[in-house]
Design a protein around this motif. Structure first.
Motif, short mmCIF file in Angstrom:
data_model
loop_
_atom_site.label_atom_id
_atom_site.label_comp_id
_atom_site.label_asym_id
_atom_site.label_seq_id
_atom_site.Cartn_x
_atom_site.Cartn_y
_atom_site.Cartn_z
N UNK A 226 0.82 -1.20 0.00
CA UNK A 226 0.00 0.00 0.00
C UNK A 226 0.86 1.25 0.00
N UNK A 227 0.22 2.39 -0.26
CA UNK A 227 0.95 3.66 -0.29
C UNK A 227 0.09 4.76 0.32
N UNK A 228 0.74 5.83 0.75
CA UNK A 228 0.06 6.96 1.36
C UNK A 228 0.44 8.24 0.63
N UNK A 229 -0.56 9.11 0.38
CA UNK A 229 -0.34 10.40 -0.25
C UNK A 229 -0.76 11.48 0.74
N UNK A 230 0.12 12.45 1.00
CA UNK A 230 -0.15 13.42 2.05
C UNK A 230 0.55 14.73 1.72
N UNK A 231 0.17 15.78 2.44
CA UNK A 231 0.83 17.08 2.26
C UNK A 231 2.23 17.01 2.86
N UNK A 232 3.16 17.68 2.20
CA UNK A 232 4.54 17.62 2.66
C UNK A 232 4.72 18.10 4.10
N UNK A 233 3.83 18.96 4.56
CA UNK A 233 3.91 19.43 5.95
C UNK A 233 3.64 18.32 6.96
N UNK A 236 6.60 14.38 8.73
CA UNK A 236 7.01 13.80 10.00
C UNK A 236 6.00 12.80 10.53
N UNK A 237 4.70 13.10 10.35
CA UNK A 237 3.66 12.17 10.79
C UNK A 237 3.76 10.84 10.06
N UNK A 238 3.97 10.92 8.74
CA UNK A 238 4.10 9.67 7.99
C UNK A 238 5.29 8.85 8.46
N UNK A 239 6.43 9.49 8.61
CA UNK A 239 7.64 8.76 8.98
C UNK A 239 7.54 8.13 10.36
N UNK A 240 6.80 8.76 11.26
CA UNK A 240 6.67 8.22 12.61
C UNK A 240 5.44 7.31 12.76
N UNK A 241 4.72 7.10 11.67
CA UNK A 241 3.58 6.19 11.71
C UNK A 241 2.31 6.79 12.26
N UNK A 242 2.22 8.12 12.34
CA UNK A 242 1.02 8.78 12.85
C UNK A 242 0.08 9.13 11.70
N UNK A 243 -1.15 9.50 12.04
CA UNK A 243 -2.12 9.90 11.02
C UNK A 243 -1.64 11.15 10.30
N UNK A 244 -1.68 11.11 8.96
CA UNK A 244 -1.19 12.24 8.17
C UNK A 244 -2.33 12.99 7.47
N UNK A 245 -3.56 12.55 7.67
CA UNK A 245 -4.71 13.25 7.13
C UNK A 245 -4.86 13.17 5.62
N UNK A 246 -4.09 12.29 4.98
CA UNK A 246 -4.13 12.20 3.53
C UNK A 246 -4.89 10.99 3.01
N UNK A 247 -4.42 10.46 1.91
CA UNK A 247 -5.09 9.36 1.21
C UNK A 247 -4.27 8.09 1.28
#
Length: 252
Positions: A226-233, A236-247
């Protein structure tokens, strides 16, 4: 083996896509700091798009249609542009202390009819084992049918995620996720994508814009990644495994 993560940086977040190869050094510095600051317990491969450093050149020389004998200047010009951007990305990461090293697809990739059919990756595995951070980019490569072609960073992500057995894939963009009618779509699957209205980039983009990204990621999802798409801001959330609010792009 620890987690292997591919992080794709959209060309629109590291360059001004409305200008001629203008690198956004401020954005790059912030991105590099976010990656270093998150200090994830993972092996990371960074892939970045071309933005205004490559797309205009590829468009001007019609590399989306290939290259013929005696008409190869576009290969040099385009590769030179994307290589300069790669140097900037690699340099920004190294300034934070990360052991980043640029890798050029022109030297290790082969395509046929616009699709990658080979990409040497054993050296990338060795780099990761040594704690290094390979930095790869969308590039022009030799094409067995067309002479040459452009392979997007998204296509490279799809290929390498499988070849290197990556566990997570993230795309940092200039939008909060995949948008449909102005709202973020929380999850996309091969079934739900049929109901969405996904547009392409308004800037010069020879690799398909957002629709191209989704096509590549859905293909990757069929391989079980799977993959995640998110705002660059939210990097840090993506890298630490937190919710990034994206797709999230997932399989069936």
């Amino acid at each position: 083996m620890s987690d292997r993560v591919i992080l794709k940086l959209g060309g629109s977040v590291i360059t001004d896509k409305g200008a001629d190869c203008r690198v956004n050094k401020t954005a790059l510095s912030g991105i590099a700091a976010a990656i270093a600051g998150a200090a994830p317990a993972a092996q990371i491969i960074v892939v970045h798009g071309a933005g205004s450093c490559g797309h205009p050149e590829a468009h001007r020389f019609h590399l989306d249609k290939g290259a013929a004998t005696g008409q190869t200047e576009g290969i040099y010009v385009t590769h030179r542009a994307v290589s300069a951007l790669n140097d900037a990305v690699t340099g920004a990461l190294r300034e934070t202390g990360m052991p980043a090293l640029g890798v050029h697809p022109l030297h290790v990739g082969v395509a046929d009819k616009g699709r990658l059919v080979a990409f040497e990756s054993r050296h990338l595995g060795q780099m990761l084992a040594l704690g290094m951070v390979p930095v790869i980019h969308g590039d022009v490569v030799m094409d067995l049918s067309r002479g040459a072609c452009i392979v997007s960073g998204d296509q490279i992500v799809r290929y390498l995620a499988v070849a290197l057995k990556c566990t997570r894939v993230g795309l940092a963009t200039d939008v909060p996720g995949v948008l449909d009618g102005g709202r973020v779509v929380p999850e996309i699957t091969p079934e739900t994508v049929r109901t969405l209205q996904i547009g392409n980039s308004s800037h010069t983009d020879v690799t398909g814009g957002m629709k191209g990204k989704i096509d590549e990621l859905l293909g990757l999802a069929k391989s079980g990644i799977g993959a995640d798409i998110f705002h660059v801001s939210r990097l840090g959330d993506f890298l630490t495994g937190n919710d990034h609010g994206g797709t999230k792009v997932r399989g069936e």
